[in-house]
Design an enzyme around this catalytic site. Structure first.
Site, PDB file in Angstrom:
ATOM      1  N   CYS A   2      -3.014  18.494 -13.274  1.00 21.53           N
ATOM      2  CA  CYS A   2      -3.460  19.178 -14.485  1.00 21.53           C
ATOM      3  C   CYS A   2      -2.767  20.529 -14.676  1.00 21.53           C
ATOM      4  O   CYS A   2      -2.393  21.183 -13.709  1.00 21.53           O
ATOM      5  CB  CYS A   2      -4.965  19.408 -14.432  1.00 21.53           C
ATOM      6  SG  CYS A   2      -5.920  17.984 -13.928  1.00 21.53           S
ATOM      7  N   ARG A  27       3.697  17.918 -15.785  1.00 23.50           N
ATOM      8  CA  ARG A  27       2.840  17.749 -14.610  1.00 23.50           C
ATOM      9  C   ARG A  27       2.028  16.459 -14.679  1.00 23.50           C
ATOM     10  O   ARG A  27       1.470  16.013 -13.672  1.00 23.50           O
ATOM     11  CB  ARG A  27       1.894  18.953 -14.473  1.00 23.50           C
ATOM     12  CG  ARG A  27       2.609  20.270 -14.281  1.00 23.50           C
ATOM     13  CD  ARG A  27       1.660  21.444 -14.354  1.00 23.50           C
ATOM     14  NE  ARG A  27       0.790  21.525 -13.198  1.00 23.50           N
ATOM     15  CZ  ARG A  27       1.074  22.223 -12.099  1.00 23.50           C
ATOM     16  NH1 ARG A  27       2.213  22.873 -12.012  1.00 23.50           N
ATOM     17  NH2 ARG A  27       0.227  22.267 -11.097  1.00 23.50           N
ATOM     18  N   TRP A  74      -5.408  15.410 -15.998  1.00 25.20           N
ATOM     19  CA  TRP A  74      -5.057  14.132 -15.379  1.00 25.20           C
ATOM     20  C   TRP A  74      -6.328  13.624 -14.727  1.00 25.20           C
ATOM     21  O   TRP A  74      -6.846  14.228 -13.797  1.00 25.20           O
ATOM     22  CB  TRP A  74      -3.941  14.323 -14.353  1.00 25.20           C
ATOM     23  CG  TRP A  74      -3.317  13.059 -13.870  1.00 25.20           C
ATOM     24  CD1 TRP A  74      -2.298  12.356 -14.452  1.00 25.20           C
ATOM     25  CD2 TRP A  74      -3.639  12.347 -12.659  1.00 25.20           C
ATOM     26  NE1 TRP A  74      -1.982  11.264 -13.696  1.00 25.20           N
ATOM     27  CE2 TRP A  74      -2.783  11.229 -12.589  1.00 25.20           C
ATOM     28  CE3 TRP A  74      -4.570  12.543 -11.641  1.00 25.20           C
ATOM     29  CZ2 TRP A  74      -2.830  10.314 -11.538  1.00 25.20           C
ATOM     30  CZ3 TRP A  74      -4.634  11.630 -10.602  1.00 25.20           C
ATOM     31  CH2 TRP A  74      -3.765  10.537 -10.556  1.00 25.20           C
ATOM     32  N   ASN A  98      -8.242  22.640 -12.349  1.00 27.81           N
ATOM     33  CA  ASN A  98      -7.306  21.705 -11.722  1.00 27.81           C
ATOM     34  C   ASN A  98      -7.765  21.524 -10.286  1.00 27.81           C
ATOM     35  O   ASN A  98      -7.962  22.507  -9.571  1.00 27.81           O
ATOM     36  CB  ASN A  98      -5.879  22.265 -11.756  1.00 27.81           C
ATOM     37  CG  ASN A  98      -4.898  21.352 -11.058  1.00 27.81           C
ATOM     38  OD1 ASN A  98      -5.181  20.173 -10.812  1.00 27.81           O
ATOM     39  ND2 ASN A  98      -3.729  21.873 -10.725  1.00 27.81           N
ATOM     40  N   GLY A  99      -7.934  20.278  -9.834  1.00 19.61           N
ATOM     41  CA  GLY A  99      -8.360  20.028  -8.466  1.00 19.61           C
ATOM     42  C   GLY A  99      -9.563  19.111  -8.411  1.00 19.61           C
ATOM     43  O   GLY A  99      -9.891  18.418  -9.382  1.00 19.61           O
ATOM     44  N   GLU A 479      14.181   4.184  -2.383  1.00 14.99           N
ATOM     45  CA  GLU A 479      14.150   5.099  -3.522  1.00 14.99           C
ATOM     46  C   GLU A 479      14.469   4.371  -4.823  1.00 14.99           C
ATOM     47  O   GLU A 479      13.843   4.618  -5.860  1.00 14.99           O
ATOM     48  CB  GLU A 479      15.130   6.247  -3.288  1.00 14.99           C
ATOM     49  CG  GLU A 479      15.391   7.144  -4.491  1.00 14.99           C
ATOM     50  CD  GLU A 479      14.170   7.914  -4.971  1.00 14.99           C
ATOM     51  OE1 GLU A 479      14.270   8.550  -6.038  1.00 14.99           O
ATOM     52  OE2 GLU A 479      13.111   7.880  -4.315  1.00 14.99           O
ATOM     53  N   LYS A 483      11.928   4.239  -7.969  1.00 13.36           N
ATOM     54  CA  LYS A 483      12.289   4.698  -9.315  1.00 13.36           C
ATOM     55  C   LYS A 483      12.002   3.619 -10.360  1.00 13.36           C
ATOM     56  O   LYS A 483      11.459   3.895 -11.429  1.00 13.36           O
ATOM     57  CB  LYS A 483      13.781   5.063  -9.374  1.00 13.36           C
ATOM     58  CG  LYS A 483      14.106   6.422  -8.806  1.00 13.36           C
ATOM     59  CD  LYS A 483      13.613   7.519  -9.715  1.00 13.36           C
ATOM     60  CE  LYS A 483      13.551   8.843  -8.996  1.00 13.36           C
ATOM     61  NZ  LYS A 483      12.498   8.931  -7.982  1.00 13.36           N
ATOM     62  N   GLU A 486       8.167   3.148 -10.896  1.00 18.76           N
ATOM     63  CA  GLU A 486       7.379   4.215 -11.493  1.00 18.76           C
ATOM     64  C   GLU A 486       7.680   4.460 -12.956  1.00 18.76           C
ATOM     65  O   GLU A 486       6.806   4.947 -13.684  1.00 18.76           O
ATOM     66  CB  GLU A 486       7.506   5.511 -10.685  1.00 18.76           C
ATOM     67  CG  GLU A 486       8.871   6.111 -10.586  1.00 18.76           C
ATOM     68  CD  GLU A 486       8.897   7.330  -9.649  1.00 18.76           C
ATOM     69  OE1 GLU A 486       7.818   7.824  -9.286  1.00 18.76           O
ATOM     70  OE2 GLU A 486       9.992   7.759  -9.284  1.00 18.76           O
ATOM     71  N   HIS A 502      13.469 -11.804   7.527  1.00 15.51           N
ATOM     72  CA  HIS A 502      12.140 -11.722   8.123  1.00 15.51           C
ATOM     73  C   HIS A 502      11.045 -11.706   7.056  1.00 15.51           C
ATOM     74  O   HIS A 502       9.977 -11.129   7.267  1.00 15.51           O
ATOM     75  CB  HIS A 502      12.038 -10.488   9.011  1.00 15.51           C
ATOM     76  CG  HIS A 502      12.969 -10.516  10.175  1.00 15.51           C
ATOM     77  ND1 HIS A 502      12.670 -11.151  11.357  1.00 15.51           N
ATOM     78  CD2 HIS A 502      14.228 -10.020  10.320  1.00 15.51           C
ATOM     79  CE1 HIS A 502      13.681 -11.034  12.197  1.00 15.51           C
ATOM     80  NE2 HIS A 502      14.643 -10.353  11.587  1.00 15.51           N
ATOM     81  N   LYS A 602       3.596  15.012 -12.021  1.00 10.39           N
ATOM     82  CA  LYS A 602       4.751  15.611 -11.362  1.00 10.39           C
ATOM     83  C   LYS A 602       4.374  16.321 -10.072  1.00 10.39           C
ATOM     84  O   LYS A 602       5.014  16.167  -9.043  1.00 10.39           O
ATOM     85  CB  LYS A 602       5.419  16.602 -12.320  1.00 10.39           C
ATOM     86  CG  LYS A 602       6.682  17.246 -11.779  1.00 10.39           C
ATOM     87  CD  LYS A 602       7.804  16.241 -11.676  1.00 10.39           C
ATOM     88  CE  LYS A 602       9.101  16.865 -11.205  1.00 10.39           C
ATOM     89  NZ  LYS A 602      10.114  15.842 -10.930  1.00 10.39           N
TER      90      LYS A 602
END
Length: 607
Positions: A2, A27, A74, A98-99, A479, A483, A486, A502, A602
């Site tokens: 947030c 964010r 968020w 925020n939190g 990675e 990418k 997401e 395997h 973010k």
């Protein structure tokens, strides 16, 4: 997560608050709102969804007042609805948060027993009613906030305004970042310097447990024990002009194309261009006698740390343990006496990484960090900091922050190797020279943008994608898959190529693209065998390799992208770029929100 902005000013606050929220949108958020004081009374506007919805609401129902707070939420506790959006307010107080308030349920039960009626599902509303409870006991706003803070458990950044008090704003932080901005007869609060960039460059970062009482004349800061303390005011170089998209369609695209420049900037602070030697500040690490380096991070930063493990162990012969921070902080790993711990974070505020840092410090480790925000909490709590010079990264999916992290880590591994005597000066110089070539080679890779875009159109049709690599490129397979997941929402997995037999080979058919990072070199033949096995089962291979690799296998695969030949040591920096471009163009083809993908933020400042 947030975003918070607060203005105690002279001009209409609502447009400035909205502008600040736009800068905080990177964010991550799913609702937004603002509240101001209008003739002493609290008024607010809230909207779910994108900031455009809030802007439209403010256009229809303007909000006056020169004192106000704004928030991008968020969702954690409660759905992303208007009722759960911040600011939360009553006739006496408005606040943003925020939190996570971990003891919110017990506080809510206590308040409801006293007759308080709740209007939302959020943990934040408990803070609103607790402050109001103390105000009703004839406490001043400062006393009410102090009493409330002592009751709260968890992580938070808070900003509050009070009915009838045009001269007052209060902010507090524990676990989540909050900065105080100083203007000419005006004061500000913000989640970070970027939020306040057009308003002021004079910033004070609150420390853990601090709370601040803002008036037009300045700020009085108190610590967790309510003692008045002094905190340094610094000049930040962050500018609002730094976050424009320029000619690019998305921030992520812009940031991918900025990589040759920011890698070069980061190298310039670490490698002397004439002597071609890595030159680092004194980090206070006894490299020759260091028993182990413990590395911890989250997400893409964790994968940068995993790449560094190869560099440190191969070049410096230094044992390295790499952990996801959210796991490391709870498994209570024994750490060696005289060891060092390295933490990697773009924002420098990632809560799990910060908690892992504090655990490592409790175990007597020397604390190093690689961060992109030198004023961040992780930087402030480290013994030594190696900054990345990526500049503001707005896209949620990390690109230039990742490659500058790799740049710093590659230099640090060379410095360790030289100090430990595992590489001589000529070998270090040769690898340093290879690093100095990366910006130019990265620019060459970007010339394949159109070809990669065409390949991405096929990838965008897939339901599943596999990424394969070996050695120090194995983290790049992880990675690349991250990418793609997401930002395009396509299921993807990264594997060490030797692990294909395997299990993952069972997934391969004509509908599954397989992206293979395989430069020519000592591991190429082994990877070539894996490619042949994939091709034999109808898999559509997308090969990322150099000229020799493409010549060897180009006719056996569906697509081949020829990258510049470089020393294997620096290959991860180069091969990061095409996997970023592939994910970006696939996401654009699918029409997703590239810069702000669903459910992601973010800066993850809550558990």
């Amino acid at each position: 997560m947030c975003g918070i902005i607060g203005i105690l000013g002279k001009a209409d606050a609502a447009p400035l608050l909205l502008d600040g929220l736009q800068r905080l949108a990177y964010r991550g958020y799913d609702s937004a709102g603002v509240a101001t004081l209008v003739n002493g009374h609290i008024d607010r506007r809230r909207a779910e969804g994108k900031l455009g919805n809030l802007a439209d609401l403010l256009q229809r129902r303007p909000l006056a007042g020169t004192v106000g707070i704004g928030h991008t939420r968020w969702a954690t506790h409660g759905r992303p609805t208007e009722a759960n959006a911040h600011p939360h307010a009553n006739q006496r107080v408005a606040l943003v948060h925020n939190g996570i308030i971990e003891n919110h349920q017990e506080l809510r039960t206590e308040l409801e027993a006293a007759g308080v009626q709740f209007e939302s599902e959020t943990d934040t509303e408990t803070v609103l009613h607790l402050v109001t409870h103390y105000l009703e006991q004839q406490m001043t706003p400062q006393q009410a906030v102090a009493a409330t803070l002592h009751r709260l458990e968890g992580a938070f950044a808070l900003a509050m305004i009070f009915a009838g008090r045009h001269d007052l704003m209060i902010g507090a932080r524990r676990g989540s970042p909050l900065a105080v901005g100083f203007g000419a007869g005006e004061m500000y609060l913000g989640s970070d310097a970027l939020a306040l960039a057009p308003l002021t460059q004079r910033i004070c970062y609150l420390e853990e447990g601090d709370w601040a009482v803002l008036t037009a004349g300045g700020a009085e800061i108190r610590d967790a024990e309510d003692r008045v303390v002094e905190r340094p005011v610094v000049l930040t170089a962050v500018s609002g002009a730094m976050i424009g998209k320029g000619e690019f369609r998305h921030f992520m695209q812009k940031e991918i194309f900025e990589q040759p420049g920011v890698i070069g900037d980061t190298l310039a602070q670490l490698v002397h261009p004439l002597t071609r030697q890595v030159t680092l500040p004194d980090l206070g690490v006894d490299w020759p006698n260091l028993p182990r380096l413990t590395v911890s991070a989250c997400g893409t930063a964790f994968l940068a740390g995993l790449t560094a493990k190869y560099w440190f162990e191969q070049q410096a012969r230094l044992p390295v343990e790499v952990d996801i921070a959210s796991e490391f902080r709870y498994r209570e790993a024994p750490l060696p006496q005289g060891g060092a711990a390295l933490f990697i974070s773009q924002s420098g505020e990632t809560i799990d990484t910060l908690a892992a840092l504090r655990y490592a410090r409790s175990q007597g480790q020397r604390i190093l960090s690689v961060v992109n925000v030198p004023e961040s909490a992780i930087a402030r709590e480290s013994d030594a900091v190696l900054p990345t010079l990526a500049g503001p990264e707005i896209g949620v999916a990390s690109t230039k922050a990742f490659t500058t992290q790799l740049t710093v880590l590659a230099c640090l591994a060379l410095a360790a190797a030289r100090a430990r005597g595992t590489l001589d000066e000529a070998q270090v110089a040769a690898l340093s020279a290879a690093l100095l070539e990366v910006p130019a080679r990265a620019a060459e890779v970007l010339q394949h943008d159109e070809k990669i875009r065409a390949i991405a159109l096929e990838v965008a049709e897939a339901r599943d994608v596999l990424y394969l690599a070996r050695g120090n490129l194995y983290p790049l397979a992880l990675e690349g898959a991250l990418k793609l997941k997401e930002i395009s929402y396509i299921h993807a997995e990264g594997y060490a190529a030797g692990e294909m037999k395997h299990g993952p080979i069972a997934l391969i058919d004509e509908a599954v693209p397989i992206v293979v990072c395989a430069p020519s070199g000592p591991l190429f033949d082994k990877t070539a065998s894996n490619i042949e096995e994939v091709v034999a089962r109808g898999g559509k291979v997308i090969l990322l390799s150099d000229a020799a690799g493409v010549k060897r296998l180009g006719k056996r695969v569906r697509h081949a992208v020829e990258l510049p030949a470089v020393d294997p040591y620096v290959a991860p920096l180069l091969y990061a770029i095409p996997v970023q471009l592939l994910a970006y163009h696939a996401a654009v083809a699918k029409g997703t929100d590239v810069d702000q993908p669903r459910n992601l933020a973010k800066s993850v400042t809550v558990e």
